[in-house]
Design a protein around this motif. Structure first.
Motif, mmCIF file in Angstrom:
data_model
loop_
_atom_site.group_PDB
_atom_site.id
_atom_site.type_symbol
_atom_site.label_atom_id
_atom_site.label_comp_id
_atom_site.label_asym_id
_atom_site.label_seq_id
_atom_site.Cartn_x
_atom_site.Cartn_y
_atom_site.Cartn_z
ATOM 1 N N GLU A 1 9.182 5.832 5.635
ATOM 2 C CA GLU A 1 8.693 6.810 4.654
ATOM 3 C C GLU A 1 8.697 6.215 3.264
ATOM 4 O OE1 GLU A 1 10.294 10.778 5.012
ATOM 5 O OE2 GLU A 1 9.884 11.231 2.902
ATOM 6 N N SER A 2 7.581 6.385 2.583
ATOM 7 C CA SER A 2 7.555 6.054 1.165
ATOM 8 C C SER A 2 7.606 7.391 0.437
ATOM 9 C CB SER A 2 6.306 5.256 0.807
ATOM 10 O OG SER A 2 5.157 6.056 0.955
ATOM 11 N N VAL A 3 7.268 7.418 -0.819
ATOM 12 C CA VAL A 3 7.422 8.657 -1.571
ATOM 13 C C VAL A 3 6.487 9.722 -0.998
ATOM 14 C CG1 VAL A 3 7.302 9.718 -3.836
ATOM 15 C CG2 VAL A 3 8.087 7.375 -3.607
ATOM 16 N N LYS A 4 7.065 10.661 -0.290
ATOM 17 C CA LYS A 4 6.389 11.852 0.227
ATOM 18 C C LYS A 4 5.429 11.569 1.390
ATOM 19 C CE LYS A 4 4.481 13.659 -3.379
ATOM 20 N NZ LYS A 4 3.779 14.762 -4.043
ATOM 21 N N ALA A 5 5.456 10.391 1.974
ATOM 22 C CA ALA A 5 4.553 10.097 3.082
ATOM 23 C C ALA A 5 5.317 9.373 4.192
ATOM 24 C CB ALA A 5 3.387 9.245 2.613
ATOM 25 N N ALA A 6 5.249 9.931 5.401
ATOM 26 C CA ALA A 6 5.933 9.330 6.553
ATOM 27 C C ALA A 6 4.897 8.642 7.440
ATOM 28 C CB ALA A 6 6.667 10.411 7.344
ATOM 29 N N PHE A 7 5.213 7.426 7.863
ATOM 30 C CA PHE A 7 4.287 6.612 8.643
ATOM 31 C C PHE A 7 4.918 6.252 9.983
ATOM 32 C CE2 PHE A 7 3.406 5.927 4.219
ATOM 33 C CZ PHE A 7 2.020 5.865 4.133
ATOM 34 N N GLY B 1 8.489 13.998 1.818
ATOM 35 C CA GLY B 1 8.618 14.892 0.681
ATOM 36 C C GLY B 1 9.939 15.624 0.623
ATOM 37 N N PRO C 1 -0.730 6.163 0.074
ATOM 38 C CA PRO C 1 -0.687 7.627 -0.023
ATOM 39 C C PRO C 1 -1.252 8.171 -1.333
ATOM 40 C CG PRO C 1 1.538 6.697 -0.090
ATOM 41 C CD PRO C 1 0.612 5.583 0.216
ATOM 42 N N VAL D 1 11.499 4.574 1.080
ATOM 43 C CA VAL D 1 12.751 5.280 0.786
ATOM 44 C C VAL D 1 13.539 5.609 2.052
ATOM 45 C CG1 VAL D 1 11.879 6.282 -1.366
ATOM 46 C CG2 VAL D 1 11.591 7.545 0.777
ATOM 47 N N PHE D 2 12.955 5.333 3.214
ATOM 48 C CA PHE D 2 13.622 5.732 4.455
ATOM 49 C C PHE D 2 13.057 4.906 5.608
ATOM 50 C CE2 PHE D 2 13.432 8.451 8.296
ATOM 51 C CZ PHE D 2 14.781 8.683 8.499
ATOM 52 N N GLU E 1 0.815 -1.214 0.000
ATOM 53 C CA GLU E 1 0.000 0.000 0.000
ATOM 54 C C GLU E 1 0.853 1.269 0.000
ATOM 55 O OE1 GLU E 1 -3.443 0.444 2.347
ATOM 56 O OE2 GLU E 1 -4.347 -0.735 0.733
ATOM 57 N N ILE E 2 1.908 1.265 0.785
ATOM 58 C CA ILE E 2 2.682 2.507 0.880
ATOM 59 C C ILE E 2 3.650 2.669 -0.285
ATOM 60 C CG2 ILE E 2 2.492 2.583 3.367
ATOM 61 C CD1 ILE E 2 5.292 1.743 3.676
ATOM 62 N N THR E 3 3.784 1.653 -1.083
ATOM 63 C CA THR E 3 4.683 1.626 -2.259
ATOM 64 C C THR E 3 6.154 1.752 -1.833
ATOM 65 O OG1 THR E 3 4.490 3.999 -2.807
ATOM 66 C CG2 THR E 3 2.850 2.537 -3.748
ATOM 67 N N LEU F 1 2.857 14.033 3.349
ATOM 68 C CA LEU F 1 1.944 13.423 4.308
ATOM 69 C C LEU F 1 2.667 12.887 5.530
ATOM 70 C CD1 LEU F 1 -0.171 11.312 1.791
ATOM 71 C CD2 LEU F 1 -1.092 13.167 3.205
ATOM 72 N N VAL G 1 9.839 5.135 12.239
ATOM 73 C CA VAL G 1 9.205 5.824 11.114
ATOM 74 C C VAL G 1 9.649 5.166 9.809
ATOM 75 C CG1 VAL G 1 8.987 8.001 9.839
ATOM 76 C CG2 VAL G 1 9.082 8.027 12.336
#
Lengths: 130, 228
Positions: free
Chosen positions: A57-63, B76, B99, A36-37, A31-33, B159, A55
């Motif tokens: 992080e996928s592309v532009k989203a931190a979980f 991001g 996302p 990257v981090f 789901e998060i694709t 996000l 934490v």
């Protein structure tokens, strides 16, 4: 690599093995694709069940990733920190996130079995996007 | 018209980031809360996982040697806040982690509002996701970003998911939209009401403002901004 059927799961999609290893499920990584981090918790930190301690992080989203049981962080996966794609490539193996030494092993009894987790994600899908 | 007004007074980067996080932490699960804001001075923010040195170097290359870049709680890339309208949305985020579906909803809301205001934008839908991540937010358009018909990116977002809530932070470039900051703020609010079926709350509880004052210290700290 852990057998996904042998693991316990949280609703927030972390899995826990019998030896205290924690990662995120295959469903979650899809789901998060592209991850990257990864920021694993510091070894020695004491966490409570349900506490945000890692934490991803996928592309532009931190979980935030939550501790499935209370205890002490016993190890963190430095390899996943260096190569976050391991979380996508091998979520039940090399993509593990941290290990936790449970202070209250009974916490694990509140987690879902693999079969219940499968039902849970099916019900989430049935309820729509978010 | 929803009476959407830009946040006043404008805050600095640490203040805005702190207030966004305070709303994320404090708002009840299920709430939909929109802030549209300007900055008290030019500002640079960068993604949660990015190295500080990259943001510092980007500021220096732009001649912004006096600007201290501030790390966001969201992911991001590096964003220069000059000539943009920034908006944040705290929203329920429970069932899926995906996302892209979140970006699609929020950016479609902006698209709808901008369309009503007379600015044509499009959801970027490339045949394949670009590889890796760009260091600067506006260096390239990601899937579901808003672009003009020539492909120029005008809205990018980031996000953070925390428990059953999400924080979206978006930067809307005004130069080519032909809208004032106030008109853009109204467009975003109206679009959100159309997309989500009801107008997001614009009210900030006093305790959230209090929490933001405490959090702002962290956003100003070396420990936070230079943690990597």
């Amino acid at each position: 690599m852990f057998d996904p059927k042998s693991l316990k799961y949280q609703k927030s999609h972390e899995w826990l093995s019998a030896d205290g290893t924690v990662g995120i499920s295959d469903h979650a990584q899809k789901e998060i694709t592209d991850v990257v981090f990864v920021e694993p918790p510091k070894v020695g930190r004491h966490v409570k069940r349900g506490e945000a301690c890692c934490v991803v992080e996928s592309v532009k989203a931190a979980f935030d990733i939550y501790a499935p049981v209370s205890g002490e962080i016993a190890a963190a996966n430095a390899e996943a920190g260096k190569n976050p794609a391991l979380v996508n490539q091998d979520p039940y193996g090399k993509g593990w996130l941290f290990k936790i030494k449970a202070s209250a092993p009974e916490d694990a009894s509140a987690l879902m079995s693999a079969a219940d987790y499968e039902k849970f994600i099916a019900s989430e899908a049935a309820h729509g996007s978010h | 018209m929803l009476g959407a007004e830009l946040t006043a007074p404008a805050l600095d980067a640490a203040g805005q980031m702190a207030l966004d996080e305070a709303v994320l932490l404090s708002a009840p699960v299920g709430a939909l809360i929109l802030r549209v804001y300007l900055w008290s001075d030019r500002a640079c923010t960068f993604g949660y996982s990015q190295p500080h040195r990259a943001a510092r170097a980007a500021c220096d290359a732009r001649g912004w040697t006096d600007v201290a870049p501030v790390r966001r709680a969201t992911g991001g890339g590096i964003v220069f806040h000059d000539g943009d309208v920034t908006f944040s949305l705290v929203f329920p985020w429970e069932r899926t982690w995906a996302p892209d579906s979140i970006y699609k909803n929020i950016h479609r809301a902006a698209h709808l509002g901008l369309k009503r205001a007379g600015a044509a934008t499009f959801l970027n839908s490339p045949p394949a996701r670009p590889l890796g991540a760009a260091a600067a937010c506006f260096a390239r358009a990601e899937p579901m970003d808003l672009v003009l018909d020539d492909g120029t990116k005008v809205l990018g977002g980031a996000l953070r998911k925390r428990e059953g809530k999400g924080l979206y932070q978006g930067s809307l470039r005004l130069e080519r939209l032909g809208l004032s900051a106030q008109a853009a703020a109204e467009a975003v609010a109206e679009g959100a009401a159309l997309e989500f079926g009801h107008a997001p709350s614009r009210e900030l509880a006093p305790e959230w403002l209090e929490a933001a004052r405490d959090l702002a210290q962290r956003y100003r700290s070396r420990d936070w901004n230079q943690r990597r």
